[in-house]
Design a protein around this motif. Structure first.
Motif, PDB file in Angstrom:
ATOM      1  N   THR A  88       0.866  -1.182   0.000  1.00 54.30           N
ATOM      2  CA  THR A  88       0.000   0.000   0.000  1.00 54.30           C
ATOM      3  C   THR A  88       0.897   1.225   0.000  1.00 54.30           C
ATOM      4  N   VAL A  89       0.716   2.090  -1.001  1.00 51.78           N
ATOM      5  CA  VAL A  89       1.606   3.235  -1.186  1.00 51.78           C
ATOM      6  C   VAL A  89       0.788   4.521  -1.213  1.00 51.78           C
ATOM      7  N   VAL A  90       1.184   5.492  -0.391  1.00 48.01           N
ATOM      8  CA  VAL A  90       0.619   6.836  -0.467  1.00 48.01           C
ATOM      9  C   VAL A  90       1.549   7.656  -1.345  1.00 48.01           C
ATOM     10  N   THR A  91       1.069   8.049  -2.512  1.00 48.57           N
ATOM     11  CA  THR A  91       1.908   8.753  -3.471  1.00 48.57           C
ATOM     12  C   THR A  91       1.855  10.259  -3.250  1.00 48.57           C
ATOM     13  N   ASN A 117      11.763   6.542  -3.203  1.00 49.45           N
ATOM     14  CA  ASN A 117      11.579   7.642  -4.155  1.00 49.45           C
ATOM     15  C   ASN A 117      10.138   7.858  -4.592  1.00 49.45           C
ATOM     16  N   PHE A 118       9.250   6.892  -4.343  1.00 54.53           N
ATOM     17  CA  PHE A 118       7.972   6.898  -5.047  1.00 54.53           C
ATOM     18  C   PHE A 118       6.759   7.097  -4.153  1.00 54.53           C
ATOM     19  N   ASP A 372       5.674  11.057  -8.956  1.00 51.78           N
ATOM     20  CA  ASP A 372       6.213  12.140  -8.135  1.00 51.78           C
ATOM     21  C   ASP A 372       6.943  13.135  -9.027  1.00 51.78           C
ATOM     22  N   PRO A 373       6.208  13.803  -9.933  1.00 56.46           N
ATOM     23  CA  PRO A 373       6.856  14.690 -10.896  1.00 56.46           C
ATOM     24  C   PRO A 373       7.556  15.883 -10.254  1.00 56.46           C
ATOM     25  N   GLY A 374       7.091  16.283  -9.059  1.00 57.59           N
ATOM     26  CA  GLY A 374       7.735  17.411  -8.381  1.00 57.59           C
ATOM     27  C   GLY A 374       8.861  17.014  -7.459  1.00 57.59           C
ATOM     28  N   LEU A 384      15.928  11.428 -10.161  1.00 61.58           N
ATOM     29  CA  LEU A 384      15.288  12.640 -10.679  1.00 61.58           C
ATOM     30  C   LEU A 384      14.160  12.271 -11.634  1.00 61.58           C
ATOM     31  N   PRO A 385      13.005  12.933 -11.531  1.00 59.85           N
ATOM     32  CA  PRO A 385      11.903  12.643 -12.475  1.00 59.85           C
ATOM     33  C   PRO A 385      12.356  12.916 -13.906  1.00 59.85           C
ATOM     34  N   LYS A 386      12.020  12.022 -14.808  1.00 54.10           N
ATOM     35  CA  LYS A 386      12.399  12.201 -16.197  1.00 54.10           C
ATOM     36  C   LYS A 386      11.627  13.382 -16.772  1.00 54.10           C
ATOM     37  N   ALA A 387      12.330  14.275 -17.457  1.00 54.23           N
ATOM     38  CA  ALA A 387      11.703  15.487 -17.998  1.00 54.23           C
ATOM     39  C   ALA A 387      10.667  15.108 -19.033  1.00 54.23           C
TER      40      ALA A 387
END
Length: 387
Positions: A88-91, A117-118, A372-374, A384-387
């Motif tokens: 169970t993941v809270v994103t 990271n996620f 998690d884009p931010g 790092l989020p992929k651009a």
């Protein structure tokens, strides 16, 4: 790595979330995200079952599992992340997501090796295996001057028994003052071999005996014990309040020159409680599930853990320097991988993280961008989020 706390940020503390539900018939357990290994083991062992977790009962299951999870059962049953059935993941958007092979499979892949990271993982469901309640534990200490003979013999033994379910851990250190040991041994450099036989203890005695008879030991503490006791055997080596600075490096082999280097670096440790550890890998850990998880490094035959452990803040600088110097010297012989549960402070930042994840980094960066884009969850070995 000093990443559990942060300035100007928010610490999400799950330490009161320690419930564990066991389905003995299905051989599964669901554990809340604040559990330690001890919480899970105490719930599963009455059923003669165990999840493949770590080797210190005070370790949190979350950090351990998210970055892989190596323990006594790694050759028999694989990594902690290999046994993960769902989570169970809270994103970052505040959504509570159940992830498994059929639901958000990209996120399920990423959290099995990609670290924190996620999202915040509030529960883990594990596959369990028959282990215990009694096991045979090899716990033998040899003089460090016999390190080449000891490690080579261990290496040859595992090569001759590739399906062996026990996973030795070699430890270079110094004998600490202990009333139960002769005073003449205190301070003596040693190389120890520790291994847990996960099957019948009587079979374990015979299977592990070759590791205990390589040469004349300083002392041998091997024997039948409970799995719970074996899981907490190393707890006293890491008391709360002490200072710890660890790094790790994967190695493709253990030649005589490398073993000599390990002996030399261990002897230079400023603190008598510091160690250099050799994790013998292979078995179920190397066989799979491979590309189904984000974990890298499962095919490296050896992982070296460099553990700086000390008590006095005044000794911090020289202990940290010893860890960094040892890491730099060994890294020249590595294929570049490290174990992100033993990262030390990530001085090289993104470069070291990229190197550690190798070909998986770009895919992890894409999953990061989706959930998690931010880069809200960035106080970690950060992807790092992929651009």
């Amino acid at each position: 790595a000093g990443l559990a706390l942060c300035d100007g940020g928010l610490v999400v503390d799950l330490s009161r979330m320690t419930a564990v539900e066991v389905d003995a018939g299905a051989r599964t357990a669901r554990a809340q995200g604040g559990c330690t290994l001890g919480h899970v083991d105490r719930a599963t062992q009455p059923h003669g079952l165990a999840a493949p977790l770590g080797v210190v009962s005070q370790t949190g299951i979350a950090g351990l599992t998210l970055s892989g999870g190596m323990g006594w059962l790694r050759r028999a049953h694989g990594l902690s992340c290999d046994a993960l059935l769902s989570a169970t993941v809270v994103t970052a958007d505040g959504e509570v997501r159940t992830v498994d092979a059929d639901h958000h499979p990209d996120l399920f892949w990423a959290i099995r090796g990609g670290g924190g990271n996620f999202g915040v993982v509030t529960s883990f469901a594990y596959r369990l295996y028959p282990v215990g309640p009694e096991v045979h534990l090899c716990n033998v200490y040899y003089p460090a001057r016999h390190a080449r003979e000891v490690l080579r013999a261990c290496e040859s033994h595992l090569a001759a028994t590739p399906d062996a379910g026990y996973a030795p851990l070699g430890v270079f250190g110094r004998v600490l003052a202990d009333d139960e040991l002769p005073a003449g041994l205190h301070g003596e450099p040693f190389v120890a071999l520790l291994a847990l036989y996960p099957g019948d203890p009587a079979e374990g005695d015979a299977a592990l005996r070759p590791l205990r008879e390589i040469t004349e030991p300083l002392f041998d503490l091997s024997g039948v014990t409970t799995y719970l006791a074996a899981q907490s055997l190393l707890d006293e080596d890491y008391p709360d309040g002490d200072r710890y600075y660890w790094k790790s490096v994967s190695l493709p082999g253990l030649g005589d020159e490398m073993i000599g280097r390990l002996v030399d670096h261990a002897a230079r440790a400023p603190s008598p409680t510091s160690t250099v550890d050799v994790w013998f890998q292979g078995g179920a850990m190397a066989r799979g599930p491979g590309e189904e998880t984000a974990f890298t490094g499962r095919h490296a035959p050896y992982l070296i853990g460099i553990e700086g452990n000390w008590s006095d803040a005044a000794d911090s600088e020289r202990n940290i320097a010893w860890v960094r110097d040892t890491f730099a010297a060994l890294r020249a012989f590595s294929d570049g991988g490290i174990y992100l549960n033993f990262p030390g402070f990530l001085e090289e930042g993104e470069r070291l993280v990229r190197e550690s994840f190798g070909a998986n980094y770009e895919r992890l960066a894409a999953v990061k961008a989706a959930y998690d884009p931010g880069n809200l969850f960035r106080h970690n070995p950060n992807i790092l989020p992929k651009a």
